[in-house]
Design a protein around this motif. Structure first.
Motif, PDB file in Angstrom:
ATOM      1  N   ARG A   1       0.850  -1.200   0.000  1.00 11.95           N
ATOM      2  CA  ARG A   1       0.000   0.000   0.000  1.00 11.95           C
ATOM      3  C   ARG A   1       0.878   1.239   0.000  1.00 11.95           C
ATOM      4  O   ARG A   1       1.913   1.294   0.658  1.00 11.95           O
ATOM      5  CB  ARG A   1      -0.913   0.003   1.229  1.00 11.95           C
ATOM      6  CG  ARG A   1      -1.858   1.194   1.306  1.00 11.95           C
ATOM      7  CD  ARG A   1      -2.934   0.964   2.360  1.00 11.95           C
ATOM      8  NE  ARG A   1      -2.393   0.774   3.688  1.00 11.95           N
ATOM      9  CZ  ARG A   1      -2.213   1.767   4.564  1.00 11.95           C
ATOM     10  NH1 ARG A   1      -2.522   3.004   4.246  1.00 11.95           N
ATOM     11  NH2 ARG A   1      -1.734   1.516   5.765  1.00 11.95           N
TER      12      ARG A   1
ATOM     13  N   PHE B   1      -3.192   0.508  -3.758  1.00 18.30           N
ATOM     14  CA  PHE B   1      -2.928  -0.867  -3.348  1.00 18.30           C
ATOM     15  C   PHE B   1      -2.364  -1.645  -4.531  1.00 18.30           C
ATOM     16  O   PHE B   1      -2.844  -1.503  -5.659  1.00 18.30           O
ATOM     17  CB  PHE B   1      -4.216  -1.555  -2.881  1.00 18.30           C
ATOM     18  CG  PHE B   1      -4.701  -1.126  -1.535  1.00 18.30           C
ATOM     19  CD1 PHE B   1      -4.358  -1.827  -0.392  1.00 18.30           C
ATOM     20  CD2 PHE B   1      -5.502   0.001  -1.404  1.00 18.30           C
ATOM     21  CE1 PHE B   1      -4.808  -1.431   0.853  1.00 18.30           C
ATOM     22  CE2 PHE B   1      -5.962   0.406  -0.166  1.00 18.30           C
ATOM     23  CZ  PHE B   1      -5.605  -0.314   0.972  1.00 18.30           C
TER      24      PHE B   1
ATOM     25  N   THR C   1       4.032   0.854   2.554  1.00 20.08           N
ATOM     26  CA  THR C   1       4.226  -0.295   3.413  1.00 20.08           C
ATOM     27  C   THR C   1       5.212  -1.264   2.768  1.00 20.08           C
ATOM     28  O   THR C   1       5.420  -1.254   1.556  1.00 20.08           O
ATOM     29  CB  THR C   1       2.899  -1.023   3.658  1.00 20.08           C
ATOM     30  OG1 THR C   1       2.398  -1.509   2.397  1.00 20.08           O
ATOM     31  CG2 THR C   1       1.883  -0.088   4.273  1.00 20.08           C
TER      32      THR C   1
ATOM     33  N   VAL D   1      -8.436  -4.075   5.694  1.00 16.52           N
ATOM     34  CA  VAL D   1      -7.251  -4.445   6.462  1.00 16.52           C
ATOM     35  C   VAL D   1      -7.697  -4.674   7.902  1.00 16.52           C
ATOM     36  O   VAL D   1      -8.268  -3.782   8.529  1.00 16.52           O
ATOM     37  CB  VAL D   1      -6.173  -3.347   6.397  1.00 16.52           C
ATOM     38  CG1 VAL D   1      -4.966  -3.737   7.232  1.00 16.52           C
ATOM     39  CG2 VAL D   1      -5.766  -3.075   4.946  1.00 16.52           C
TER      40      VAL D   1
ATOM     41  N   ARG E   1      -2.372 -10.263  10.936  1.00 18.64           N
ATOM     42  CA  ARG E   1      -2.870  -9.270   9.987  1.00 18.64           C
ATOM     43  C   ARG E   1      -3.570  -9.969   8.841  1.00 18.64           C
ATOM     44  O   ARG E   1      -3.081 -10.964   8.302  1.00 18.64           O
ATOM     45  CB  ARG E   1      -1.727  -8.395   9.462  1.00 18.64           C
ATOM     46  CG  ARG E   1      -1.052  -7.564  10.531  1.00 18.64           C
ATOM     47  CD  ARG E   1      -0.030  -6.635   9.935  1.00 18.64           C
ATOM     48  NE  ARG E   1      -0.650  -5.665   9.054  1.00 18.64           N
ATOM     49  CZ  ARG E   1       0.039  -4.806   8.281  1.00 18.64           C
ATOM     50  NH1 ARG E   1       1.360  -4.821   8.306  1.00 18.64           N
ATOM     51  NH2 ARG E   1      -0.577  -3.947   7.519  1.00 18.64           N
TER      52      ARG E   1
ATOM     53  N   PHE F   1      -6.017  -9.444   5.102  1.00 17.04           N
ATOM     54  CA  PHE F   1      -6.309  -8.552   3.983  1.00 17.04           C
ATOM     55  C   PHE F   1      -7.456  -9.164   3.188  1.00 17.04           C
ATOM     56  O   PHE F   1      -7.457 -10.364   2.890  1.00 17.04           O
ATOM     57  CB  PHE F   1      -5.083  -8.389   3.093  1.00 17.04           C
ATOM     58  CG  PHE F   1      -5.299  -7.517   1.884  1.00 17.04           C
ATOM     59  CD1 PHE F   1      -5.379  -6.140   2.011  1.00 17.04           C
ATOM     60  CD2 PHE F   1      -5.422  -8.073   0.623  1.00 17.04           C
ATOM     61  CE1 PHE F   1      -5.576  -5.334   0.901  1.00 17.04           C
ATOM     62  CE2 PHE F   1      -5.610  -7.277  -0.496  1.00 17.04           C
ATOM     63  CZ  PHE F   1      -5.688  -5.903  -0.364  1.00 17.04           C
TER      64      PHE F   1
ATOM     65  N   PRO G   1     -11.625  -2.314  11.826  1.00 15.53           N
ATOM     66  CA  PRO G   1     -11.043  -2.590  10.507  1.00 15.53           C
ATOM     67  C   PRO G   1     -11.032  -1.337   9.649  1.00 15.53           C
ATOM     68  O   PRO G   1     -11.851  -0.435   9.829  1.00 15.53           O
ATOM     69  CB  PRO G   1     -11.970  -3.662   9.928  1.00 15.53           C
ATOM     70  CG  PRO G   1     -13.275  -3.447  10.634  1.00 15.53           C
ATOM     71  CD  PRO G   1     -12.924  -2.964  12.011  1.00 15.53           C
ATOM     72  N   ARG G   2     -10.102  -1.288   8.719  1.00 13.93           N
ATOM     73  CA  ARG G   2     -10.043  -0.182   7.757  1.00 13.93           C
ATOM     74  C   ARG G   2     -10.542  -0.694   6.420  1.00 13.93           C
ATOM     75  O   ARG G   2     -10.027  -1.684   5.880  1.00 13.93           O
ATOM     76  CB  ARG G   2      -8.605   0.338   7.632  1.00 13.93           C
ATOM     77  CG  ARG G   2      -8.047   0.915   8.919  1.00 13.93           C
ATOM     78  CD  ARG G   2      -6.735   1.624   8.694  1.00 13.93           C
ATOM     79  NE  ARG G   2      -6.893   2.774   7.817  1.00 13.93           N
ATOM     80  CZ  ARG G   2      -5.884   3.555   7.404  1.00 13.93           C
ATOM     81  NH1 ARG G   2      -4.653   3.292   7.785  1.00 13.93           N
ATOM     82  NH2 ARG G   2      -6.108   4.581   6.612  1.00 13.93           N
ATOM     83  N   TRP G   3     -11.558  -0.013   5.882  1.00 10.17           N
ATOM     84  CA  TRP G   3     -12.156  -0.411   4.615  1.00 10.17           C
ATOM     85  C   TRP G   3     -11.913   0.680   3.572  1.00 10.17           C
ATOM     86  O   TRP G   3     -11.942   1.872   3.884  1.00 10.17           O
ATOM     87  CB  TRP G   3     -13.658  -0.632   4.775  1.00 10.17           C
ATOM     88  CG  TRP G   3     -14.009  -1.720   5.733  1.00 10.17           C
ATOM     89  CD1 TRP G   3     -14.470  -1.587   7.008  1.00 10.17           C
ATOM     90  CD2 TRP G   3     -13.909  -3.133   5.501  1.00 10.17           C
ATOM     91  NE1 TRP G   3     -14.667  -2.820   7.586  1.00 10.17           N
ATOM     92  CE2 TRP G   3     -14.335  -3.789   6.684  1.00 10.17           C
ATOM     93  CE3 TRP G   3     -13.499  -3.906   4.409  1.00 10.17           C
ATOM     94  CZ2 TRP G   3     -14.369  -5.168   6.796  1.00 10.17           C
ATOM     95  CZ3 TRP G   3     -13.534  -5.288   4.530  1.00 10.17           C
ATOM     96  CH2 TRP G   3     -13.961  -5.917   5.708  1.00 10.17           C
TER      97      TRP G   3
END
Length: 226
Positions: A7, A52, A87, A112, A154, A156, A191-193
């Protein structure tokens, strides 16, 4: 098959340059790659700053070959020039992998998630179950659920669809609230969307690549600004 996720967050005003440079680097890599099975680049919807990248290789021993490191080496200077941060390339163990080869879908979503201590196994099972449910509910072209190969905590999620994905409406729906409520006790943080637009996709089985409308719009903006 090993899968890598990366990312980038573009510097303010560098979104077109970052998108253009990422696509060029991936296309140059594809031209000489023997192990890459699938390559995907997405940009956060609404001219966002998040990008991404997903790369899927054809065999487990590809991880130890020079190819992945060669792609990473070409991406490092791009990150330094056009991104606030990037990242590391995160190796993922695919837990659920659905791919329908055809015309790339114009809509995407990524998530994530980080498991709470001691909850990684339970979260793994829940995400696989949700993926099975979603694939029967929606006509998808891509659904990938992966877990980090080394940290193991983690996760994805990547989803591509031929129909528009309204992230806010989906999360507010009764089904979305149910899923969020089920996930919450297993996570260390919310969570991150991300709602995504594809900018480039490659499938080796078709030996073809595709440039999406977001990338063309970015190039048009750069030309008008020059």
């Amino acid at each position: 098959m090993p899968c890598f996720v990366r990312r980038w967050t573009a510097r303010e005003g560098h979104e077109p340059q970052l998108g253009h440079a990422l696509v060029d680097a991936h296309e140059a890599f594809v031209a000489k790659s023997t192990r890459l099975m699938e390559g995907l680049l997405y940009r956060e919807r609404g001219a966002g700053r998040e990008f991404f990248g997903v790369a899927v290789y054809d065999r487990p021993d590809a991880v130890d070959s020079p190819e992945p490191s060669g792609l990473l080496a070409s991406l490092d200077p791009i990150t330094g020039a056009h991104a606030e941060r990037g990242t590391d390339s995160l190796e993922m163990d695919p837990l659920f992998d659905l791919t329908t080869i055809g015309r790339p879908s114009p809509h995407g979503l990524a998530g994530v998630l980080v498991a709470a201590p001691g909850k990684a196994v339970a979260l793994t099972g829940l995400l696989i179950g949700l993926a099975c449910e979603i694939q029967h509910r929606l006509a998808l072209s891509r659904l990938l659920v992966g877990r980090a190969a080394y940290t193991r905590s983690r996760f994805f999620v990547l989803l591509s669809s031929p129909t528009r994905i309204d992230l806010d409406d989906d999360l507010r729906s009764s089904l979305g609230r149910e899923h969020v409520g089920t996930l919450r006790p297993l996570l260390s943080a919310p969570p991150r969307w991300y709602a995504l637009d594809p900018v480039w996709q490659y499938f080796r089985r078709e030996t073809s690549s595709w440039r999406g409308p977001q990338l063309q719009a970015a190039r048009d903006l750069r030309e008008r600004a020059s």
